[in-house]
Design an enzyme around this catalytic site. Structure first.
Site, PDB file in Angstrom:
ATOM      1  N   PHE A  94       0.864  -1.188   0.000  1.00 17.54           N
ATOM      2  CA  PHE A  94       0.000   0.000   0.000  1.00 17.54           C
ATOM      3  C   PHE A  94       0.897   1.234   0.000  1.00 17.54           C
ATOM      4  O   PHE A  94       1.778   1.367   0.845  1.00 17.54           O
ATOM      5  CB  PHE A  94      -0.917   0.021   1.227  1.00 17.54           C
TER       6      PHE A  94
ATOM      7  N   ASP B 221       9.272   2.700   1.250  1.00 14.66           N
ATOM      8  CA  ASP B 221       8.079   3.394   1.762  1.00 14.66           C
ATOM      9  C   ASP B 221       8.041   3.168   3.265  1.00 14.66           C
ATOM     10  O   ASP B 221       7.659   2.105   3.743  1.00 14.66           O
ATOM     11  CB  ASP B 221       6.834   2.833   1.081  1.00 14.66           C
TER      12      ASP B 221
ATOM     13  N   LYS C 245       2.833  10.120   8.192  1.00 14.58           N
ATOM     14  CA  LYS C 245       2.176   9.636   9.410  1.00 14.58           C
ATOM     15  C   LYS C 245       2.824  10.190  10.678  1.00 14.58           C
ATOM     16  O   LYS C 245       2.582  11.325  11.056  1.00 14.58           O
ATOM     17  CB  LYS C 245       2.123   8.110   9.396  1.00 14.58           C
TER      18      LYS C 245
END
Length: 406
Positions: free
Chosen positions: A136, A221, A250
């Protein structure tokens, strides 16, 4: 005006299905809803609230910056952005930083940079991007296509081309796809949405070697694993493998929206003036808060504490599992933990999450069969124990009918 959950259905686009409760206050690892009910937060805004809710260092940084400067265009730079970039450069492999507003935007920048670098250095033919199934990387059309979950990218018309997907933790699968036309391989050191699945050291080392052999860039990532989540400032540090490009978001802002792409000077020089940009990227408010978050997290006390708290989390989960026998595996790195449901409880991860909320503990899911935990990195041990007691009550509620059927 009374603000209720029904107002969501009235005024919001229906792409989310939020819970009925509406939190109105947070402090540390605790939340309170409109009715005053308290929750212990094991979700952390999906690995975002790295220091819990309303941490004094973050609140102080925001208030101080709010009285100085809120926004400038990228015609100008600003002090908080430069100081945050310097901190990231000083404490990682990187030499250059690009700021965005989210993980998806950071990944978009990384993918565009990889394509531009390969085009400039090797030619138009070198444009293939390889990522991994169940990965993702965001919700822009480019990043959602690179992500290895078709359910998120199907239904929007023709997809960006030149993207292939290998199997995670399977070097042979990657070896079969990578070639002279590959410009980059994008990988999560631990798949978050894909089930809290850590990469093996052998796999990550092999990915690096295959990239080197094919003149392809390695993109990590670290949107979900970065800023202390695994017990290192960034997860790549534990693998002994250095990426060419790294993305972070995040936890970077501790709850304030910000993302960043980190890379080397040699690679960064291919994003010349005008090739990419962001109106809000490098926003002074966001960068001031992010600098406070990185500075607070990047200490031996906090990072070593992550390892200790992760062990306590897993011990408590194992204690519950010894009693109810519902997890086949408890996995993860640091304080990103996945409890994998066994065949008897297949598909019940969301049921456990909802029952947990009823009993005053907030958790997450990673698919239908994994209960996910991503709490504050500084959650008190007492809150872990108390939250697990509440989770056990929720699990007892789910497990009881199954036990009766047996």
């Amino acid at each position: 005006m009374v603000v209720s959950r029904s107002l969501f259905d009235e005024v919001m686009v229906p792409n989310y299905a939020p819970a009925q409760i509406i939190p109105v206050k947070g402090e540390g690892s605790r939340l309170w809803d409109q009715a005053g009910k308290e929750y212990i937060d094991f979700a952390g805004g999906i690995a975002v609230n790295c220091l819990g809710h309303c941490h004094p260092a973050l609140v102080g940084a925001l208030k101080t910056q709010a009285d100085k400067l809120w926004h400038l265009s990228n015609v100008l730079t600003n002090e908080p952005a430069l100081l945050l970039a310097k901190a990231l450069v000083d404490h990682t492999f990187a030499e250059k930083v690009y700021f965005a507003n989210s993980g998806a935007e950071a990944n978009e920048a990384a993918l565009k940079l990889a394509r531009r670098y390969a085009k400039d250095k090797y030619g138009e033919h070198k444009d293939q991007i390889i990522a991994f199934k169940q990965g993702f990387h965001g919700r822009t059309f480019f990043t959602v296509t690179v992500g290895g979950q078709p359910a998120y990218s199907d239904g929007f018309g023709p997809k960006p081309e030149g993207i292939e997907h290998a199997e995670f933790n399977n070097l042979d699968s990657l070896r079969a796809l990578i070639n002279a036309n590959t410009c980059a391989v994008m990988v999560e050191p631990m798949q978050g949405e894909g089930g809290v699945m850590p990469a093996t050291a052998e796999f990550i080392k092999g990915v690096r070697e295959l990239c080197d052999a094919n003149n392809a860039l390695l993109i990590f990532d670290e949107v979900q694993t970065g800023v202390g989540r695994t017990g290192e400032l960034y997860a790549y540090m534990a693998y002994g493998v250095t990426p060419d490009i790294l993305t972070t978001a995040k936890a970077l802002g501790g709850g304030f929206p910000i993302g960043a792409m980190l890379t080397t000077t040699e690679i960064a020089k291919h994003l010349v003036v005008g090739t990419h940009g962001s109106t809000y990227g490098g926003n002074p408010l966001a960068c001031a808060v992010a600098l406070a978050a990185v500075t607070t997290v990047n200490t031996p006390e906090v990072l070593n504490g992550v390892t200790h708290k992760a062990e306590l989390f897993k011990r408590e989960l194992q204690r519950i599992n010894d009693k109810y026998q519902l997890f086949s595996e408890i996995r993860g790195m640091g304080l990103l933990i996945g409890a994998v449901l066994n065949a008897d409880y297949a598909g019940k991860a969301r049921d456990i999450m909802l029952a947990g909320a009823e009993h005053g503990v907030m958790t997450l899911v990673a698919g239908m069969n994994v209960v996910r935990f991503a709490p504050s990195l500084v959650i008190p041990d007492a809150d872990i124990v108390a939250g697990m007691a509440r989770l056990e009550q929720a699990i007892a509620q789910i497990a009881a009918p199954t036990a009766k059927q047996a």
